[in-house]
Design a protein around this motif. Sequence first.
Motif, PDB file in Angstrom:
ATOM      1  N   ASN A 214     -19.943 -18.231  -3.967  1.00  0.00           N
ATOM      2  CA  ASN A 214     -18.926 -17.358  -4.539  1.00  0.00           C
ATOM      3  C   ASN A 214     -17.584 -18.000  -4.221  1.00  0.00           C
ATOM      4  N   TRP A 215     -16.835 -18.337  -5.263  1.00  0.00           N
ATOM      5  CA  TRP A 215     -15.646 -19.169  -5.113  1.00  0.00           C
ATOM      6  C   TRP A 215     -14.611 -18.607  -4.143  1.00  0.00           C
ATOM      7  N   ASP A 216     -14.574 -17.316  -3.970  1.00  0.00           N
ATOM      8  CA  ASP A 216     -13.547 -16.712  -3.125  1.00  0.00           C
ATOM      9  C   ASP A 216     -14.040 -16.402  -1.710  1.00  0.00           C
TER      10      ASP A 216
ATOM     11  N   PRO B   2     -17.542 -19.411 -14.466  1.00  0.00           N
ATOM     12  CA  PRO B   2     -16.123 -19.159 -14.224  1.00  0.00           C
ATOM     13  C   PRO B   2     -15.721 -17.685 -14.332  1.00  0.00           C
ATOM     14  N   GLU B   3     -16.296 -16.958 -15.263  1.00  0.00           N
ATOM     15  CA  GLU B   3     -15.924 -15.545 -15.408  1.00  0.00           C
ATOM     16  C   GLU B   3     -16.368 -14.727 -14.203  1.00  0.00           C
ATOM     17  N   GLY B   4     -17.455 -15.125 -13.572  1.00  0.00           N
ATOM     18  CA  GLY B   4     -17.936 -14.439 -12.377  1.00  0.00           C
ATOM     19  C   GLY B   4     -17.441 -15.078 -11.088  1.00  0.00           C
TER      20      GLY B   4
END
Length: 126
Positions: free
Chosen positions: A60-62, A35-37
């Motif tokens: 990569n979530w974004d 989550p932090e990355g």
Amino acid sequence: MRLLHTMLRVGNLDRSIQFYTGVLGMQLLRRNDYPEGRFTLAFVGYGDEAHHTVIELTHNWDTDSYELGTAFGHLAIATDDIHATCEAVRAKGGKVVREPGPMKHGTTVIAFVEDPDGYKIEFIQP
């Protein structure tokens, strides 16, 4: 020394896991969120990581998609029956982009399929 894994960046992790497990028959070996990355790593393969080379799917979530570029070629998987393998992939919704046949300038029988992000996977029948 031994080759551990190949990493592929994917736009939709669940779709990619479904392709590699449901269509190609690999196992999901592990999946970890960072989550932090803002990314998740999932490892898939035909056997445990201690004894087999596997694929690391990085999401990569974004990022929803990637340009594949021209440097990477393909992954290769050996199969004893390339025609049956391609039919099984097709039956499960996979995309066969090169039908089984001899490679150009050779006799080895090959075929290509494409994963949901456009990465090519070559089947080779020894």
